[in-house]
Design a protein around this motif. Structure first.
Motif: not given
Ligand code: G3H
Ligand code: ZN
Length: 276
Positions: A130-133, A153-175
């Motif tokens: 699963v990939e999420a954004e 834009f994506s932020s470091p803190g929220q991206t890290a929390e999002f990955v941890k909370k969801t368990g996704i395999d890859s993350v799409a970012v807005a930069i």
């Protein structure tokens, strides 16, 4: 059979290269992507958006991509791109997609987390990646206009929390990336580097058609393992179609001619992403 997308993206991240994810809606573009991957002897992801599924039919486009991958003997997988809701994500998992994106990036953060978690649980039980954004790109997928600057834009803190909370395999970012290759598209590579230090899963860059090669090469060094490409495919396919004299009477010659520039653009992207 399909390659293991989670494993291949991890290998790319730690191997210092990336895998191209190319959008298709039909037989000819699918054939062209497979031909390019075979000539380059490099893995590819062949992806379908919900609008591509609506255009072709889910079973039809799934069978076309699966058969073309099998007959080409290439290392590849089909992937749902920009799955906007539970129903389309579940339908793709159920028919046999080995990888899906659930894109809740336009939802309030907590709703994005909840929807993504639900898809991850269902998909992971069936061995599907699963990939999420997180963060919002400047232009919708398939859009050809609009500004390069994303809504958020994506932020470091929220991206890290999002990955941890969801368990996704890859993350799409807005930069700074945007769909449709708008003028002035430029990645905030400093932000990308800060985000990549907070997570250990592969990063995904959407909207790669309009990026400078130098941005792509630097992004790979920061852990980007997947680049999505649609606009370059669309434009090269149309260039191919319009290159055929209007006197041509056999539409198969028209569609075959259109494949040629698509093969070339996919080969060129693979060469860039492979970082050789
Ligand atoms: O999901 C598809 C890609 O993000 C499209 O990006 O418009 O730069 O080709 P692109
Ligand atoms: Zn995209």
């Amino acid at each position: 059979m399909f390659m293991n997308v989670a494993k291949e993206l991890q290998a790319a991240k730690f191997g210092g290269y990336a895998i191209g994810a190319f959008n298709t809606s039909n037989l000819e573009v699918t054939k062209a992507i497979c031909l390019a991957a075979r000539e380059m002897d490099f893995p590819v992801i062949i992806q379908t958006t919900p609008s591509a599924i609506k255009y072709a039919g889910l079973k039809q486009i799934y069978d076309i991509v699966r058969n073309e991958i099998e007959e080409s003997g290439i290392k590849a997988a089909i992937h749902l791109d920009h799955g906007k809701d539970w129903d389309v994500a579940k339908a793709c998992v159920d028919i046999g997609y080995p990888s899906v994106m659930i894109d809740g990036s336009k939802l309030p953060y907590d709703e994005n987390v909840a929807l993504t978690k639900k898809v991850v649980e269902y998909a992971h039980e069936r061995g599907v990646a699963v990939e999420a954004e997180i963060g919002v790109l400047g232009v919708e997928e398939g859009g050809e206009s609009g500004s390069a600057r994303g809504d958020s834009f994506s932020s470091p803190g929220q991206t890290a929390e999002f990955v941890k909370k969801t368990g996704i395999d890859s993350v799409a970012v807005a930069i700074g990336n945007a769909h449709g290759a708008p003028a002035g598209e430029k990645l905030d590579l400093g932000l990308l580097h800060r985000i990549s230090k907070t997570i250990d899963i592969p990063l995904v860059i959407h909207g790669s058609s309009g990026l400078e090669d130098s941005d792509i090469i630097t992004a790979i060094r920061s852990g980007v393992a997947k680049f999505n490409v649609d606009t370059l495919i669309r434009r090269s396919y149309l260039d191919g179609i319009y290159s055929v004299p209007k006197e041509e009477k056999d539409y198969r010659n028209l569609f075959e001619a259109a494949m040629v520039p698509v093969v070339e653009v996919v080969k060129q992207r693979i060469k860039l992403f492979s970082n050789n």
